[in-house]
Design an enzyme around this catalytic site. Sequence first.
Site, PDB file in Angstrom:
ATOM      1  N   SER A 161      90.197  59.025  56.825  1.00 20.72           N
ATOM      2  CA  SER A 161      90.116  57.809  56.015  1.00 20.72           C
ATOM      3  C   SER A 161      90.836  56.650  56.719  1.00 20.72           C
ATOM      4  CB  SER A 161      90.685  58.115  54.618  1.00 20.72           C
ATOM      5  OG  SER A 161      90.381  57.085  53.742  1.00 20.72           O
ATOM      6  N   ASP A 318      80.205  59.129  49.634  1.00 20.34           N
ATOM      7  CA  ASP A 318      81.335  58.375  50.172  1.00 20.34           C
ATOM      8  C   ASP A 318      80.834  57.004  50.609  1.00 20.34           C
ATOM      9  OD1 ASP A 318      83.562  57.434  51.504  1.00 20.34           O
ATOM     10  OD2 ASP A 318      83.641  59.027  53.001  1.00 20.34           O
ATOM     11  N   HIS A 348      84.527  61.719  49.509  1.00 22.32           N
ATOM     12  CA  HIS A 348      85.633  61.130  50.242  1.00 22.32           C
ATOM     13  C   HIS A 348      86.942  61.858  49.934  1.00 22.32           C
ATOM     14  CE1 HIS A 348      87.496  58.188  52.772  1.00 22.32           C
ATOM     15  NE2 HIS A 348      88.491  58.139  51.915  1.00 22.32           N
TER      16      HIS A 348
END
EC number: 3.1.1.-
Length: 378
Positions: A161, A318, A348
């Site tokens: 991320s 995501d 995610h």
Amino acid sequence: MALLLLPLARILSPSKSNLIHYLGLSHHLLALNFIIVSFGKKSAWSSTQVKVTDTDFDGVEVRVFEGPPKPEEPLKRSVVYIHGGGWALASAKIRYYDELCTAMAEELNAVIVSIEYRLVPTVYFPAQIHDVVRATKYFLQPEVLHKYSVDPGRIGISGDSAGGNLAAALGQQFNQDDHLKNKLKVQALIYPVLQALDFNTPSYQQNMNTPILPRYVMVKYWVDYFKGNYDFVQAMIVNNHTSLDVEEAAALRARLNWTSLLPASITKNYKPVVQTTGNARIVQEIPQLLDARSAPLIAEQEVLQHLPKTYILTCEHDVLRDDGIMYAKRLESAGVEVTLDHFEDGFHGCMIFTSWPTNFSVGIRTRNSYIKWLDQNL
Ligand SMILES: *[C@@H]1O[C@H](CO)[C@@H](O)[C@H](O)[C@H]1NC(C)=O
Ligand SMILES: *[C@@H]1O[C@H](CO)[C@@H](O)[C@H](O)[C@H]1NC(C)=O
Ligand SMILES: *[C@@H]1O[C@H](CO)[C@@H](O)[C@H](O)[C@H]1NC(C)=O
């Protein structure tokens, strides 16, 4: 960061009622981070297999995980790991990241350096990048590698991320520094954040309301990273910050032109959102939005072409899926060897959810696939 999956009952337990007071007083991110970190921080605890130490590398805190010694292989492989959390949340010391790095150290018989870089609102872009660059440069010194018995030819950089964003930025920066060039053997980016110019890629459109990371939350993380103004969030969501009349963005738009970078199976019937007139004030006030250090996807081709062998993990559910797929495509066009590992049932943040009670099947599968790639390529 999967805030929604934190055990709410524990957060609201009476013994923590001072939290409510804290929540009302401080920056919302500080408050959120207090919740995440105070309920999940693990002290450095070494198992019989993996030695865990908290220390600092040139003033930057790190947690080092050393895999078990192997007489037949005196030098170990190594991964520098950068945790996710929107540049503002989480820690190398929370259970999720501690467990991930322990598993990596054990299964790869490697040394994992997990960087405890400083977060928003203590620092803003580009301080997070400076922290990870500083710690990594320190680690790469011959005497430090020697101390940890690390093979200098088998070091990778990785992160998930926002940590994937920092890892990608670090990779590009090292590439442009002759002293550091070729020091990294691989980079492995897990659902990375790679650009803030187009919040209407097919994955942003498809997942704009998907829990854990809805589109407006991602846009707010960006604005916070730059210490920007929330008044711009709604305009950025419709791409008013990169409209055709914003000259600064014109040359960059082609580098994330998803109608040509993404396959038809991904673009489906989604239409690009390109405003003719928007709001030029946004990039004037927040020029960092167009900086390749924050948005590695928009780097020039010359910067990309010498990047190390790359692994990119993407998830169907995501908003960031297409950031990763576009970067894979651009790297491949620049001649870099890329593995794109896409999970149709992935969401995610899923890779850190591998142990009970948040032991998701896709969490375990993504982690295994990631570690397997590292095992074969590092
Ligand atoms: C986007 O910009 C246009 C043109 O300036 C403006 O009319 C519109 O209200 C803006 N949209 C948002 C959500 O700010
Ligand atoms: C994006 O790609 C499409 C298809 O190749 C092309 O028609 C269009 O002009 C491109 N747009 C930009 C801004 O480069
Ligand atoms: C999660 O862990 C529990 C308890 O160990 C187990 O019963 C369950 O099957 C696990 N779920 C998955 C998806 O692995």
